[in-house]
Design an enzyme around this catalytic site. Structure first.
Site, mmCIF file in Angstrom:
data_model
loop_
_atom_site.group_PDB
_atom_site.id
_atom_site.type_symbol
_atom_site.label_atom_id
_atom_site.label_comp_id
_atom_site.label_asym_id
_atom_site.label_seq_id
_atom_site.Cartn_x
_atom_site.Cartn_y
_atom_site.Cartn_z
ATOM 1 C CG HIS A 29 -2.068 -0.795 1.066
ATOM 2 N ND1 HIS A 29 -2.600 -1.954 2.005
ATOM 3 C CD2 HIS A 29 -3.035 -0.847 0.253
ATOM 4 C CE1 HIS A 29 -3.422 -2.614 1.539
ATOM 5 N NE2 HIS A 29 -3.792 -2.135 0.628
ATOM 6 C CE1 TYR B 242 -2.364 5.210 -5.390
ATOM 7 C CE2 TYR B 242 -4.712 5.271 -4.847
ATOM 8 C CZ TYR B 242 -3.539 4.789 -4.904
ATOM 9 O OH TYR B 242 -3.306 3.112 -4.934
ATOM 10 C CE LYS B 243 -10.080 7.250 -4.800
ATOM 11 N NZ LYS B 243 -10.159 5.672 -4.762
ATOM 12 C CD GLU C 108 -10.467 -2.078 -6.230
ATOM 13 O OE1 GLU C 108 -9.662 -2.086 -7.373
ATOM 14 O OE2 GLU C 108 -10.086 -2.253 -5.142
ATOM 15 N NE ARG D 60 -12.134 -0.744 2.880
ATOM 16 C CZ ARG D 60 -11.292 -0.060 2.098
ATOM 17 N NH1 ARG D 60 -10.658 -0.471 0.849
ATOM 18 N NH2 ARG D 60 -11.112 1.276 2.061
ATOM 19 C CG ASN E 259 -10.811 1.531 -3.055
ATOM 20 O OD1 ASN E 259 -11.273 2.668 -2.742
ATOM 21 N ND2 ASN E 259 -9.689 1.130 -3.059
#
Lengths: 355, 200
Positions: free
Chosen positions: A193, A316-317, A265, A223, A225
């Site tokens: 990460h 970042y994305k 995700e 979860r 994402n």
């Protein structure tokens, strides 16, 4: 349940599409009008009927096409599936978990017949029937992890647990949000990460790791994402970035509704019984902006989230360059009305768009 | 001065220390170029190590061989390159018994590769000491073609295998002993910023 499997592609002509049912059950990831990293774990013990959370391993209309795409990726680059030598037992654990889950939850599609160690597996949608001996690697055409994950949607990271850490020691990764299994294999939780901005400083990974180390057998967690992808491209790998990166520059105000996809995700976490490894499936759901805004609440909310996201996260994305274009489009679907709390579309209580 | 203080970075990037003498039955010391100076400093602080030391040294274009040899290690080997030395290094790890201390010094590429060999031989990477000296050049893996380019000191650089223009990330794989290089002009082919020396 009747399910028609789509004939579609995730490359070249991009004939991928979502049916009305797929739109209705899309795992929209924003429970409020803004977004910041959070551990946001919950139990993965079912969910509303027909939602993507209902089954342990959701099988949807894209199943057959996704498996064909995975086979193509592996033909082109076998390094997308790797398992360090000590992870074979975890591979058998995973095979058992998936075969048992799918045959129980989708008996019309999958059957598992067991006589001691002699197993018989039937996968009707993919036309696979195999007799094999459980825990005997020589009786399957691939290693156990590769065999079963060639038949299961989503990427799979199989994590060894030791030294109070999790180690990325095996995986099947062909639908990733721009990270390389071949590069990251063997890394621990903090190392793989490492490139993620902001979350280390917020202590997110420390808390997440603590939670994950304590996941027990029979008590999986999940979860969500998300990121953004231009065109419904599953294989957004760094390996092929020099080929697909250029597609990000093809957005126009005319095509953005169809071309720009929100990529969600569904991450789940299961403890494996013999190896004590943790399996981390990462299931990718893609939906075009034009399908998202068909739900008035989602349209309003997505505009606000994209608009207010910190620069570091948008960079970042990977969509900072396209953010103005996205907002030109999305703002047409945001009339400023309040939205209800939670991820569901709430169509019965949501006002239609006020123009 | 051959030392450099690396700025804080991400969690996958290796950090280096100053070699410390540790009690052991045998001491394996692998260095390249200015890494010799770290071994010389260590021997000055703990001369008793050298009678049980095996020194493997790759001088590159430097001239520390005589000074290292003068420390009178039990075994001394000088090789022309890491790849020439690696079969000897593997053999030493194979023969090693409990109580071997491992000291690595010099460039990141040398330390990373020797550490990766040690890990394959079953050593825990946290038990191996590393001290950076000399060149700041990096060993880079092209994420696209998987080729390794040695001694990269500028960012961006051209992959020596596939020719793509790559930027230098801090993301590091211990297993590959390499940093990751990623295409810099994928979204705008041909738009490659001028190459700058690392940390300049």
């Amino acid at each position: 349940m009747t399910l028609q499997f789509n004939t579609e592609t995730f490359r070249d002509d991009y004939s991928f599409h979502n049916s009305q049912r797929a739109i209705d059950r899309f795992p929209f990831p924003f429970h409020e009008d803004s977004y910041m990293y959070a551990v946001n774990m919950e139990r993965h013990q079912g969910g509303p009927a027909d939602s993507v959370y209902e089954k342990r391993f959701d099988v949807d209309e894209h199943y057959v096409a996704e498996m064909a795409d995975r086979a193509k990726v592996l033909d082109d680059d076998p390094l997308r599936c790797q398992s360090l030598p000590h992870m074979t037992l975890a591979g058998w654990d995973l095979l058992e978990l998936i075969m048992v889950s799918k045959s129980e939850e989708y008996p019309d599609f999958f059957e598992l017949h067991r006589e001691g160690r002699e197993w018989y597996w039937i996968n009707k949608p993919l036309g696979i029937e195999d007799h094999f001996t459980f825990m005997d690697d020589t009786t399957l055409p691939y290693g156990p992890m590769e065999y079963i994950t060639r038949q299961t949607q989503g990427d799979f990271c199989v994590l060894d647990q030791r030294e109070d850490n999790l180690w990325m020691d095996a995986g099947m990764v062909t639908t990733q949000a721009d990270w390389s299994l071949d590069f990251d294999i063997g890394m621990n939780f903090f190392e793989w990460h490492a490139p993620v901005p902001l979350a280390h400083e917020k202590g997110i990974f420390k808390r997440a790791l603590k939670f994950l180390l304590n996941i027990q057998q029979g008590a999986p967690a999940r979860r969500l994402n998300w990121t953004m992808t231009v065109n419904p491209l599953l294989d957004t790998s760094p390996e092929n970035y020099h080929k697909w990166g250029i597609q990000k520059t093809t957005l126009t105000s005319e095509n953005i509704g169809a071309k720009q996809h929100l990529r969600v995700e569904l991450q789940t976490f299961f403890r494996l019984p013999r190896s004590n490894a943790l399996v981390f499936p990462i299931r990718c759901y893609l939906m075009s902006f034009q399908d998202i805004v068909s739900k008035p609440k989602w349209g309003r909310r997505l505009n606000r989230v994209v608009r207010d996201l910190p620069e570091e996260l948008a960079a970042y994305k990977g969509f900072i360059a396209n953010r103005p274009l996205m907002l030109d489009y999305l703002s047409q679907f945001d009339d400023g009305l309040p939205t209800s709390f939670g991820v569901w579309p709430d169509e019965h209580i949501t006002p239609t768009l006020q123009r | 001065m051959s030392t450099f203080e690396f700025p804080p970075s991400i969690r996958s990037r290796p950090v280096y220390c100053v070699l410390q003498a540790r009690p052991g039955k045998a001491h394996l010391m692998i260095a390249d170029a200015e890494g010799a100076e770290a071994l010389i400093d260590l021997a000055l602080r703990a001369p008793e190590l050298m009678a049980k030391a095996h020194v493997i040294y790759i001088p590159k274009a430097t001239d520390f061989g005589a000074a290292l040899k003068a420390l009178n290690p039990a075994q001394y080997y000088e090789g022309p390159s890491y790849s020439a030395a690696v079969s000897r290094i593997k053999r030493v790890f194979l023969d090693a018994s409990m109580g071997l201390q491992i000291y690595l010094s010099g460039t990141e590429g040398l330390m990373g590769q020797a550490l990766s060999e040690a890990m394959q031989a079953g050593y825990d990477h946290t038990a191996i000491q590393t001290e950076h000296r000399g060149s700041l050049a990096r060993r880079m893996q092209c994420v696209h073609c998987k080729g390794i380019t040695e001694d990269v000191s500028n960012d961006p650089f051209q992959c020596s295998h596939c020719g793509l223009n790559l930027f230098v990330r801090d993301h590091y794989s211990r297993r590959l002993a390499a940093f990751q290089g990623v295409c810099i002009d994928a979204e705008e082919p041909g738009n490659v910023p001028p190459s700058k020396e690392l940390y300049s």
